[in-house]
Design a protein around this motif. Structure first.
Motif, PDB file in Angstrom:
ATOM      1  N   UNK A 190      46.473  53.971  50.025  1.00 21.28           N
ATOM      2  CA  UNK A 190      45.582  54.156  48.879  1.00 21.28           C
ATOM      3  C   UNK A 190      44.561  53.041  48.869  1.00 21.28           C
ATOM      4  N   UNK A 191      43.522  53.213  48.073  1.00 17.72           N
ATOM      5  CA  UNK A 191      42.451  52.217  48.037  1.00 17.72           C
ATOM      6  C   UNK A 191      42.947  50.870  47.531  1.00 17.72           C
ATOM      7  N   UNK A 192      43.954  50.866  46.638  1.00 20.52           N
ATOM      8  CA  UNK A 192      44.487  49.594  46.153  1.00 20.52           C
ATOM      9  C   UNK A 192      45.703  49.143  46.968  1.00 20.52           C
ATOM     10  N   UNK A 193      45.963  49.836  48.074  1.00 17.90           N
ATOM     11  CA  UNK A 193      47.026  49.445  48.981  1.00 17.90           C
ATOM     12  C   UNK A 193      46.450  49.120  50.340  1.00 17.90           C
ATOM     13  N   UNK A 194      46.850  49.906  51.339  1.00 17.99           N
ATOM     14  CA  UNK A 194      46.327  49.751  52.696  1.00 17.99           C
ATOM     15  C   UNK A 194      45.918  51.142  53.176  1.00 17.99           C
ATOM     16  N   UNK A 195      44.687  51.554  52.862  1.00 15.00           N
ATOM     17  CA  UNK A 195      44.277  52.918  53.216  1.00 15.00           C
ATOM     18  C   UNK A 195      44.195  53.108  54.723  1.00 15.00           C
ATOM     19  N   UNK A 196      44.563  54.294  55.184  1.00 14.92           N
ATOM     20  CA  UNK A 196      44.464  54.589  56.619  1.00 14.92           C
ATOM     21  C   UNK A 196      43.034  54.451  57.119  1.00 14.92           C
ATOM     22  N   UNK A 197      42.086  54.644  56.225  1.00 19.37           N
ATOM     23  CA  UNK A 197      40.672  54.536  56.596  1.00 19.37           C
ATOM     24  C   UNK A 197      40.270  53.124  56.987  1.00 19.37           C
ATOM     25  N   UNK A 198      41.166  52.137  56.727  1.00 16.15           N
ATOM     26  CA  UNK A 198      40.828  50.742  57.025  1.00 16.15           C
ATOM     27  C   UNK A 198      40.563  50.556  58.519  1.00 16.15           C
ATOM     28  N   UNK A 199      41.161  51.395  59.360  1.00 18.22           N
ATOM     29  CA  UNK A 199      40.949  51.265  60.807  1.00 18.22           C
ATOM     30  C   UNK A 199      39.488  51.517  61.153  1.00 18.22           C
ATOM     31  N   UNK A 200      38.974  52.659  60.726  1.00 18.91           N
ATOM     32  CA  UNK A 200      37.586  52.998  61.060  1.00 18.91           C
ATOM     33  C   UNK A 200      36.591  52.130  60.298  1.00 18.91           C
ATOM     34  N   UNK A 201      36.885  51.822  59.030  1.00 21.08           N
ATOM     35  CA  UNK A 201      35.938  50.986  58.271  1.00 21.08           C
ATOM     36  C   UNK A 201      35.859  49.576  58.847  1.00 21.08           C
ATOM     37  N   UNK A 202      36.995  49.048  59.305  1.00 22.46           N
ATOM     38  CA  UNK A 202      36.988  47.712  59.906  1.00 22.46           C
ATOM     39  C   UNK A 202      36.132  47.702  61.168  1.00 22.46           C
ATOM     40  N   UNK A 203      36.290  48.722  61.997  1.00 20.20           N
ATOM     41  CA  UNK A 203      35.493  48.787  63.227  1.00 20.20           C
ATOM     42  C   UNK A 203      34.018  48.994  62.917  1.00 20.20           C
ATOM     43  N   UNK A 204      33.714  49.957  62.056  1.00 21.03           N
ATOM     44  CA  UNK A 204      32.307  50.283  61.798  1.00 21.03           C
ATOM     45  C   UNK A 204      31.600  49.189  61.013  1.00 21.03           C
ATOM     46  N   UNK A 205      32.274  48.541  60.078  1.00 16.01           N
ATOM     47  CA  UNK A 205      31.653  47.423  59.365  1.00 16.01           C
ATOM     48  C   UNK A 205      31.363  46.271  60.320  1.00 16.01           C
TER      49      UNK A 205
END
Length: 371
Positions: free
Chosen positions: A284-299
């Motif tokens: 979840x957004x206030x946890x550890x979202x799975x999207x963190x992988x792609x957002x970390x790379x793209x950011x």
């Protein structure tokens, strides 16, 4: 006006000393060990995109050691040293504040950790418990681009963001602050905000630290092991007629960098998300979202495709200066947590095994110079 002690006067320590003093709410005592003489004589020269060009700056009081500073009570003690527990553990660093000669006279402060890595608070927590004290510790995740260009010259980019939360030992799932915890965090947050920093308070800080450590572990490790800053993974060549820059990705094998190098980064991040799930961090957004992988790379890609990308990850910067790297708290601690929770992270273990060799040689070379 609160008395605040800051231990460690490198780049992060200097910037946060500046922020605390700018607040007008703190008397700042800073402990500068290796760079005391030059800072005492000339002050600090800040080259900051956010706070400007500042020369001759000094905290309210500058000390050579924690022993010298242990002559009064403090509301907060900031720990801003590099976290290298294999060389110096935090209780040893702060020993004068933990001796009977201090604790029998003054109340214990709230300790604030502005350090990279995970579980950096554990040694001090256990030391305080051993003294019969209930530890008051604030953990942070700090987002800042800053390096020391010289013993008293601090380069700083356009931002400093700090996420604050109460340290709860071995507790990754309590997500509500008590009224006293919230009041403590709001008090410190107010001081930092008044000084110009961007502050966010979190009821459960460990997942924020874990998310931040994703970047440090993966990208700082890749930079350190290759010897190249991150544009070597992402940045295209300079346009014809434009100002030159380096590093950049040669078109000759650019497709291989994307296919293998970036894919390996993604797979390493997925290992870390798997560990986060085992620790109890929700998707979840206030946890550890799975999207963190792609957002970390793209950011990261977005920052380092730019022509003006000049930042060197601190681990690579330390290697270039021949200084010990934060391999244990950034990478090793993750390996140990994964073993405790029975999670396989072979890519992270490989990074750790290689960085251990680098760290070992840095320490060996420093020992040879001393002898």
């Amino acid at each position: 006006m609160k008395d605040i002690l800051l231990v460690g006067f490198g780049a992060v320590g200097a910037i946060y000393s500046l922020i605390l003093k700018r607040s007008g709410l703190a008397r700042v005592t800073a402990v500068a060990r290796s760079n005391f003489d030059v800072v005492n004589a000339k002050g600090v020269h800040f080259k900051s995109q956010k706070y400007g060009e500042i020369t001759g700056w000094r905290p309210d009081r500058l000390c050579r050691s924690v022993s010298e500073a242990a002559d009064r009570p403090y509301s907060y003690v900031f720990i801003t040293t590099k976290a290298i527990p294999e060389l110096t553990k935090t209780p040893k660093l702060l020993e004068p504040l933990l001796l009977p000669s201090y604790i029998n006279i003054y109340p214990q402060p709230t300790y604030v950790f502005l350090q990279n890595g995970l579980n950096v608070e554990t040694d001090l927590y256990e030391a305080l418990k051993g003294l019969g004290k209930e530890p008051s510790i604030i953990s942070t995740a700090v987002w800042i681009g800053t390096n020391l260009l010289g013993p008293n010259i601090v380069e700083h980019n356009h931002f400093d963001r700090v996420q604050l939360g109460v340290h709860r030992h071995k507790d990754f799932t309590t997500v509500t602050n008590t009224p006293d915890e919230l009041a403590l965090l709001q008090d410190l947050g107010h001081i930092l905000k008044k000084g110009g920093s961007t502050v966010t308070i979190f009821p459960e800080i460990q997942r924020m630290k874990f998310s931040k450590n994703l970047w440090n572990l993966v990208f700082a490790s890749y930079a350190t092991l290759t010897g190249y800053r991150l544009p070597a993974i992402f940045r295209p060549p300079p346009d014809s007629g434009k100002a030159p820059y380096e590093p950049y990705v040669s078109p000759i094998t650019a497709d291989m960098i994307e296919t293998y190098s970036v894919s390996s980064i993604r797979a390493t991040l997925l290992e870390l998300v798997k560990l986060g799930r085992a620790l109890g961090f929700p998707d979840s957004e206030d946890g550890l979202p799975s999207s963190v992988v792609d957002t970390t790379i793209e950011n990261t890609r977005g920052l380092h495709i730019k022509p003006d990308s000049t930042h060197t990850p601190s681990m690579l910067f330390d290697l270039q200066k021949g200084q010990p790297i934060e391999v244990e708290v950034v990478v090793g601690e993750v390996v140990r947590m994964a073993k405790e929770y029975n999670v396989d992270i072979p890519r992270v273990e490989t990074l750790y095994s290689l960085l251990l060799i680098i760290q070992n040689q840095i320490i060996r070379q420093r020992e040879e110079i001393r002898s």
